[in-house]
Design a protein around this motif. Structure first.
Motif, PDB file in Angstrom:
ATOM      1  N   CYS A 168       0.861  -1.185   0.000  1.00  0.00           N
ATOM      2  CA  CYS A 168       0.000   0.000   0.000  1.00  0.00           C
ATOM      3  C   CYS A 168       0.900   1.240   0.000  1.00  0.00           C
ATOM      4  CB  CYS A 168      -0.888  -0.036   1.239  1.00  0.00           C
ATOM      5  SG  CYS A 168      -2.010   1.356   1.319  1.00  0.00           S
ATOM      6  N   CYS A 169       0.855   2.001  -1.095  1.00  0.00           N
ATOM      7  CA  CYS A 169       1.714   3.178  -1.241  1.00  0.00           C
ATOM      8  C   CYS A 169       0.895   4.430  -0.978  1.00  0.00           C
ATOM      9  CB  CYS A 169       2.298   3.231  -2.644  1.00  0.00           C
ATOM     10  SG  CYS A 169       3.441   1.885  -2.987  1.00  0.00           S
ATOM     11  N   ILE A 170       1.376   5.260  -0.055  1.00  0.00           N
ATOM     12  CA  ILE A 170       0.603   6.430   0.377  1.00  0.00           C
ATOM     13  C   ILE A 170       1.387   7.706   0.107  1.00  0.00           C
ATOM     14  CG2 ILE A 170      -0.531   7.510   2.364  1.00  0.00           C
ATOM     15  CD1 ILE A 170      -0.732   4.737   3.618  1.00  0.00           C
ATOM     16  N   GLY A 171       0.767   8.656  -0.592  1.00  0.00           N
ATOM     17  CA  GLY A 171       1.445   9.918  -0.894  1.00  0.00           C
ATOM     18  C   GLY A 171       0.583  11.102  -0.489  1.00  0.00           C
ATOM     19  N   GLY A 172       1.232  12.099   0.109  1.00  0.00           N
ATOM     20  CA  GLY A 172       0.505  13.308   0.500  1.00  0.00           C
ATOM     21  C   GLY A 172       1.143  14.530  -0.131  1.00  0.00           C
ATOM     22  N   GLY A 173       0.323  15.449  -0.649  1.00  0.00           N
ATOM     23  CA  GLY A 173       0.841  16.693  -1.236  1.00  0.00           C
ATOM     24  C   GLY A 173       1.779  16.402  -2.391  1.00  0.00           C
ATOM     25  N   ASN A 185       4.119  -7.203  -7.270  1.00  0.00           N
ATOM     26  CA  ASN A 185       3.232  -6.965  -6.122  1.00  0.00           C
ATOM     27  C   ASN A 185       1.851  -6.497  -6.574  1.00  0.00           C
ATOM     28  OD1 ASN A 185       5.105  -7.090  -3.653  1.00  0.00           O
ATOM     29  ND2 ASN A 185       6.231  -5.756  -5.070  1.00  0.00           N
ATOM     30  N   LYS A 186       0.845  -6.714  -5.720  1.00  0.00           N
ATOM     31  CA  LYS A 186      -0.426  -6.013  -5.884  1.00  0.00           C
ATOM     32  C   LYS A 186      -0.206  -4.660  -5.229  1.00  0.00           C
ATOM     33  CE  LYS A 186      -5.237  -5.860  -4.556  1.00  0.00           C
ATOM     34  NZ  LYS A 186      -6.330  -6.400  -3.757  1.00  0.00           N
ATOM     35  N   VAL A 187      -0.472  -3.583  -5.937  1.00  0.00           N
ATOM     36  CA  VAL A 187      -0.177  -2.265  -5.376  1.00  0.00           C
ATOM     37  C   VAL A 187      -1.452  -1.434  -5.223  1.00  0.00           C
ATOM     38  CG1 VAL A 187       1.227  -0.183  -5.536  1.00  0.00           C
ATOM     39  CG2 VAL A 187       2.114  -2.329  -6.453  1.00  0.00           C
ATOM     40  N   ILE A 188      -1.712  -1.051  -3.984  1.00  0.00           N
ATOM     41  CA  ILE A 188      -2.846  -0.169  -3.685  1.00  0.00           C
ATOM     42  C   ILE A 188      -2.259   1.209  -3.406  1.00  0.00           C
ATOM     43  CG2 ILE A 188      -4.750   0.298  -2.084  1.00  0.00           C
ATOM     44  CD1 ILE A 188      -4.689  -2.710  -1.350  1.00  0.00           C
ATOM     45  N   VAL A 189      -2.796   2.230  -4.071  1.00  0.00           N
ATOM     46  CA  VAL A 189      -2.277   3.588  -3.882  1.00  0.00           C
ATOM     47  C   VAL A 189      -3.339   4.443  -3.181  1.00  0.00           C
ATOM     48  CG1 VAL A 189      -1.627   5.695  -5.123  1.00  0.00           C
ATOM     49  CG2 VAL A 189      -0.697   3.498  -5.864  1.00  0.00           C
ATOM     50  N   LEU A 229       3.070  -4.583   3.159  1.00  0.00           N
ATOM     51  CA  LEU A 229       4.012  -3.471   3.295  1.00  0.00           C
ATOM     52  C   LEU A 229       3.278  -2.161   3.038  1.00  0.00           C
ATOM     53  CD1 LEU A 229       7.127  -2.576   3.413  1.00  0.00           C
ATOM     54  CD2 LEU A 229       7.012  -2.582   0.921  1.00  0.00           C
ATOM     55  N   VAL A 230       3.596  -1.160   3.863  1.00  0.00           N
ATOM     56  CA  VAL A 230       3.074   0.189   3.620  1.00  0.00           C
ATOM     57  C   VAL A 230       4.261   1.101   3.335  1.00  0.00           C
ATOM     58  CG1 VAL A 230       1.950   2.186   4.697  1.00  0.00           C
ATOM     59  CG2 VAL A 230       0.960  -0.085   4.972  1.00  0.00           C
ATOM     60  N   TYR A 231       4.113   1.956   2.337  1.00  0.00           N
ATOM     61  CA  TYR A 231       5.178   2.902   1.973  1.00  0.00           C
ATOM     62  C   TYR A 231       4.549   4.293   2.006  1.00  0.00           C
ATOM     63  CZ  TYR A 231       8.912   5.110  -0.739  1.00  0.00           C
ATOM     64  OH  TYR A 231       9.951   5.914  -1.151  1.00  0.00           O
ATOM     65  N   ALA A 232       5.166   5.228   2.732  1.00  0.00           N
ATOM     66  CA  ALA A 232       4.556   6.559   2.847  1.00  0.00           C
ATOM     67  C   ALA A 232       5.554   7.656   2.499  1.00  0.00           C
ATOM     68  CB  ALA A 232       4.047   6.767   4.274  1.00  0.00           C
ATOM     69  N   VAL A 233       5.099   8.632   1.732  1.00  0.00           N
ATOM     70  CA  VAL A 233       5.927   9.810   1.443  1.00  0.00           C
ATOM     71  C   VAL A 233       5.018  11.040   1.408  1.00  0.00           C
ATOM     72  CG1 VAL A 233       5.876   9.319  -1.074  1.00  0.00           C
ATOM     73  CG2 VAL A 233       7.604  10.876  -0.147  1.00  0.00           C
ATOM     74  N   GLY A 234       5.457  12.070   2.141  1.00  0.00           N
ATOM     75  CA  GLY A 234       4.641  13.284   2.218  1.00  0.00           C
ATOM     76  C   GLY A 234       5.002  14.056   3.468  1.00  0.00           C
ATOM     77  N   VAL A 285       4.000  14.791   9.390  1.00  0.00           N
ATOM     78  CA  VAL A 285       2.894  14.436  10.289  1.00  0.00           C
ATOM     79  C   VAL A 285       2.068  13.303   9.687  1.00  0.00           C
ATOM     80  CG1 VAL A 285       1.345  16.265   9.427  1.00  0.00           C
ATOM     81  CG2 VAL A 285       1.071  15.400  11.757  1.00  0.00           C
ATOM     82  N   MET A 286       1.917  13.301   8.370  1.00  0.00           N
ATOM     83  CA  MET A 286       1.177  12.223   7.697  1.00  0.00           C
ATOM     84  C   MET A 286       1.907  10.887   7.878  1.00  0.00           C
ATOM     85  SD  MET A 286       0.751  11.482   3.665  1.00  0.00           S
ATOM     86  CE  MET A 286       2.096  10.307   3.676  1.00  0.00           C
ATOM     87  N   MET A 287       3.229  10.933   7.689  1.00  0.00           N
ATOM     88  CA  MET A 287       4.000   9.687   7.809  1.00  0.00           C
ATOM     89  C   MET A 287       3.955   9.174   9.244  1.00  0.00           C
ATOM     90  SD  MET A 287       7.199  10.326   5.192  1.00  0.00           S
ATOM     91  CE  MET A 287       7.796  11.893   5.775  1.00  0.00           C
ATOM     92  N   LYS A 288       3.959  10.103  10.204  1.00  0.00           N
ATOM     93  CA  LYS A 288       3.890   9.696  11.622  1.00  0.00           C
ATOM     94  C   LYS A 288       2.541   9.023  11.920  1.00  0.00           C
ATOM     95  CE  LYS A 288       4.238  11.481  16.348  1.00  0.00           C
ATOM     96  NZ  LYS A 288       3.301  10.487  16.834  1.00  0.00           N
ATOM     97  N   VAL A 289       1.460   9.626  11.420  1.00  0.00           N
ATOM     98  CA  VAL A 289       0.123   9.050  11.664  1.00  0.00           C
ATOM     99  C   VAL A 289       0.039   7.644  11.071  1.00  0.00           C
ATOM    100  CG1 VAL A 289      -2.328   9.289  11.054  1.00  0.00           C
ATOM    101  CG2 VAL A 289      -1.062  11.277  11.869  1.00  0.00           C
ATOM    102  N   VAL A 290       0.568   7.493   9.856  1.00  0.00           N
ATOM    103  CA  VAL A 290       0.548   6.176   9.198  1.00  0.00           C
ATOM    104  C   VAL A 290       1.354   5.174  10.032  1.00  0.00           C
ATOM    105  CG1 VAL A 290       1.408   4.917   7.168  1.00  0.00           C
ATOM    106  CG2 VAL A 290       0.117   7.037   6.856  1.00  0.00           C
ATOM    107  N   ALA A 291       2.536   5.597  10.473  1.00  0.00           N
ATOM    108  CA  ALA A 291       3.385   4.687  11.263  1.00  0.00           C
ATOM    109  C   ALA A 291       2.691   4.282  12.565  1.00  0.00           C
ATOM    110  CB  ALA A 291       4.725   5.357  11.567  1.00  0.00           C
ATOM    111  N   ASP A 292       2.031   5.249  13.224  1.00  0.00           N
ATOM    112  CA  ASP A 292       1.344   4.946  14.487  1.00  0.00           C
ATOM    113  C   ASP A 292       0.187   3.962  14.267  1.00  0.00           C
ATOM    114  OD1 ASP A 292       3.080   6.544  15.846  1.00  0.00           O
ATOM    115  OD2 ASP A 292       1.749   8.295  15.932  1.00  0.00           O
ATOM    116  N   MET A 293      -0.382   3.999  13.057  1.00  0.00           N
ATOM    117  CA  MET A 293      -1.518   3.131  12.750  1.00  0.00           C
ATOM    118  C   MET A 293      -1.067   1.699  12.440  1.00  0.00           C
ATOM    119  SD  MET A 293      -4.304   4.382  10.014  1.00  0.00           S
ATOM    120  CE  MET A 293      -4.930   5.740  10.927  1.00  0.00           C
TER     121      MET A 293
END
Ligand SMILES: Cc1cc2nc3c(=O)[nH]c(=O)nc-3n(C[C@H](O)[C@H](O)[C@H](O)COP(=O)(O)OP(=O)(O)OC[C@H]3O[C@@H](n4cnc5c(N)ncnc54)[C@H](O)[C@@H]3O)c2cc1C
Ligand code: FES
Length: 273
Positions: A100-105, A123-127, A181-186, A189-197
């Motif tokens: 799951c790839c997550i992007g902000g801004g 991989n199966k990729v969810i964005v 796997l989760v991948y976050a870029v942005g 604060v967004m990456m922190k929230v994702v990590a905490d989740m």
């Protein structure tokens, strides 16, 4: 000198620049970045390689201060003094299963080569991409073509669903989706929230960090960050780290270390922030 092929506004205060940089393009992979300098007196700033096309690379930048403002004034056909790279480690795009790839801004553009690499690895990729409003949602069509499923969120609900990227991630997790796997870029604060989740659920999570880089080669220490209680350098050890181990509070505090000087630099040049 590195020839600018195009420099176009793609959203409010967000520009896409295509550059001729054959040696960088030859070696670059998803997750890596370049340090650019506009002219010989310019400061060096890091920008992620958002795409690679033959001997050309694409960067996508948000106008936040003096250097990114000056970049908007560069015309196609002119050149940048330096484009150094590719720097940082490329994304370890092995087969994990479902990613799951997550992007902000502006992080949405940085996500593109990473999503493509995970997809190419089988991989199966969810964005999940999120922005303040519809105008700021970039790269939606491009990303749709290289992933299996895409979700869009906007703070005001003008595109996709109203809310944050983390709302969609939570829904997917609650519904029992099998995410490996989760991948976050942005924004940090967004990456922190994702990590905490994802931490309590034990889902491996990577974050691409954007600390303040000066040399980009591990010499100055300005990009240092605490990861698993140890000091690491985002430029040479990263920019991707295990998000569960990153001290995001420290990172956010360090990101604003030069705020006064940056505001002053904008003020004396008549650039509004
Ligand atoms: C590895 C990495 C990849 C990045 N990729 C992108 C990208 O693809 N697109 C994009 O728009 N932005 C990206 N950034 C952030 C970008 O480098 C800054 O927005 C840019 O340096 C701002 O410079 P400025 O002179 O316009 O603004 P300034 O007024 O100097 O600074 C505004 C804010 O930008 C950040 N910043 C300033 N200087 C630096 C620096 N040398 N290194 C890192 N951050 C800085 C700080 O948070 C600062 O408060 C990335 C940062 C890193 C570390
Ligand atoms: S930017 Fe200087 S050590 Fe990383």
């Amino acid at each position: 000198m590195f020839k600018i092929l195009s420099n176009e506004k793609i959203a409010p205060a967000v520009f896409r620049m295509d550059l001729e940089a054959a040696l960088v393009a030859k070696k670059a992979a998803g997750g890596q970045f370049v340090m650019i300098r506009i002219d010989e007196k310019g400061e060096r700033i890091p920008l992620t390689i958002a795409d690679i096309n033959g001997k050309n690379i694409t960067i996508v930048y948000q106008v936040v201060g003096v250097t990114t403002h000056k970049l908007t004034e560069k015309k196609a056909g002119s050149a940048l003094e330096d484009v150094v790279g590719p720097l940082g480690h490329a994304t370890d795009a092995r087969k994990f299963g479902t990613v799951c790839c997550i992007g902000g801004g502006v992080g949405i553009a940085e996500l593109y080569p990473v999503v493509r690499a995970y997809k190419n690895a089988g991989n199966k990729v969810i964005v999940i991409i999120g922005a303040r409003n519809k105008e700021l949602v970039i790269f939606k069509d491009k990303l749709s073509k290289v992933c299996d499923e895409i979700f869009v969120t906007t703070d005001d609900g003008s595109d996709g669903e109203k809310g944050f990227v983390s709302n969609v991630l939570k829904r997917l997790m609650d519904s029992g989706a099998n995410i490996d796997l989760v991948y976050a870029v942005g924004p940090a604060v967004m990456m922190k929230v994702v990590a905490d989740m994802t931490r309590p659920a034990g889902i491996k999570t990577l974050a691409s960090l954007n600390t303040v880089l000066v040399d980009g080669t591990g010499m100055c220490g300005s990009c240092r960050i605490e990861v698993a209680g140890e000091t690491r350098f985002a430029c040479v050890d990263g920019p991707e780290f295990d998000a569960h181990e990153v001290n995001f509070e420290e990172m956010m505090a360090r990101q604003s270390l030069f705020k006064d000087k940056e505001a002053h630099a904008c003020k004396i040049r008549g650039i509004l922030q």
